[in-house]
Design a protein around this motif. Structure first.
Motif, short mmCIF file in Angstrom:
data_model
loop_
_atom_site.label_atom_id
_atom_site.label_comp_id
_atom_site.label_asym_id
_atom_site.label_seq_id
_atom_site.Cartn_x
_atom_site.Cartn_y
_atom_site.Cartn_z
N ALA A 55 0.82 -1.21 0.00
CA ALA A 55 0.00 0.00 0.00
C ALA A 55 0.85 1.26 0.00
O ALA A 55 0.53 2.24 -0.67
N MET A 56 1.93 1.23 0.75
CA MET A 56 2.73 2.44 0.93
C MET A 56 3.67 2.72 -0.23
O MET A 56 3.88 3.87 -0.59
N SER A 57 4.28 1.67 -0.81
CA SER A 57 5.32 1.92 -1.83
C SER A 57 5.29 0.93 -2.98
O SER A 57 6.21 0.94 -3.80
N MET A 137 -3.10 -1.12 9.33
CA MET A 137 -2.86 -0.22 8.20
C MET A 137 -3.31 1.20 8.53
O MET A 137 -2.61 2.17 8.25
N ASN A 138 -4.49 1.33 9.12
CA ASN A 138 -4.97 2.66 9.51
C ASN A 138 -4.04 3.31 10.53
O ASN A 138 -3.75 4.50 10.43
N THR A 139 -3.59 2.52 11.49
CA THR A 139 -2.66 3.05 12.49
C THR A 139 -1.36 3.47 11.83
O THR A 139 -0.82 4.53 12.14
N VAL A 148 -8.83 6.44 13.22
CA VAL A 148 -10.17 6.36 12.65
C VAL A 148 -10.24 7.26 11.43
O VAL A 148 -9.88 8.43 11.49
N GLY A 149 -10.67 6.71 10.32
CA GLY A 149 -10.79 7.50 9.10
C GLY A 149 -10.52 6.66 7.87
O GLY A 149 -10.19 5.48 7.97
N GLN A 150 -10.68 7.29 6.74
CA GLN A 150 -10.47 6.61 5.46
C GLN A 150 -9.04 6.78 4.99
O GLN A 150 -8.44 7.84 5.17
N LEU A 151 -8.52 5.75 4.35
CA LEU A 151 -7.22 5.85 3.70
C LEU A 151 -7.40 6.54 2.36
O LEU A 151 -8.48 6.45 1.75
N PRO A 152 -6.37 7.22 1.88
CA PRO A 152 -6.46 7.79 0.53
C PRO A 152 -6.73 6.68 -0.49
O PRO A 152 -6.32 5.53 -0.28
N GLY A 157 -6.71 1.39 -1.98
CA GLY A 157 -6.94 0.44 -3.07
C GLY A 157 -5.87 -0.63 -3.16
O GLY A 157 -6.17 -1.82 -3.31
N ARG A 158 -4.61 -0.22 -3.06
CA ARG A 158 -3.51 -1.20 -3.09
C ARG A 158 -3.63 -2.17 -1.91
O ARG A 158 -3.42 -3.37 -2.06
N PHE A 159 -3.95 -1.61 -0.75
CA PHE A 159 -4.04 -2.42 0.46
C PHE A 159 -5.15 -3.46 0.34
O PHE A 159 -4.94 -4.65 0.59
#
Length: 168
Positions: A55-57, A137-139, A148-152, A157-159
């Motif tokens: 997800a990150m890279s 992943m959120n943390t 708490v919240g949505q990932l970009p 999407g990758r995650f």
């Protein structure tokens, strides 16, 4: 962790896992174990670490420091510090290069993620009643104090695609 799971993560980090291997018994065992936290000081499973990396890279080996973040997990200095300042063998945490050297090394960076999750990864960020890879992943992305919240869309999407491919 078995040597097979560690080897799988190492291959995934290096970008060599391209075939669908979900039918293999070792992968099925790994996927079954992926839902539960690991024993000891490693709360995040190898499979989950791989998806966070993706997800990150996109787990692009050789990802370096850019814009205040470093390595495959895109770690900041404060994240690394909160993780306990892990270092490569023989390097002192007070060294000017310790953060970048660790964050740019896949295994040291994974150790940092584990350290961070040991400290902050005890929250049900998405409110589903359990602490699992999505919460980690959120943390990781949103931080230990407000996960708490949505990932970009790109990282989210990758995650999710990675979790789907691993059957998690």
């Amino acid at each position: 962790m078995t040597k097979y799971v560690i080897a799988y993560f190492a291959l995934a980090v290096l970008g060599f896992v391209a075939a669908d291997v979900s039918h293999l018994p070792i992968v099925q065992q790994q996927n079954a174990a992926a839902a539960a936290p690991q024993a000891g000081n490693a709360p995040v499973t190898e499979a989950c670490l791989g998806c966070i990396c993706e997800a990150m890279s996109e787990c692009k080996l050789g990802t370096q420091c850019e814009g205040g973040v470093c390595g495959l997990f895109r770690l900041t200095w404060s994240y690394w510090a909160d993780a306990g300042k892990p270092t490569l063998a023989g390097e002192l945490p007070t060294s000017e290069t310790a953060y970048a050297n660790c964050a740019n090394d896949p295994l040291c960076a994974a150790t940092a993620v584990q350290g961070y999750m040991s400290k902050y990864g005890n929250k049900d960020c998405n409110g589903d009643g359990k602490i699992d890879c999505r919460d980690y992943m959120n943390t990781h992305y949103l931080g230990g104090y407000n996960c708490v919240g949505q990932l970009p869309p790109i990282q989210g999407g990758r995650f999710e695609q990675c979790l789907k491919q691993l059957g998690i």
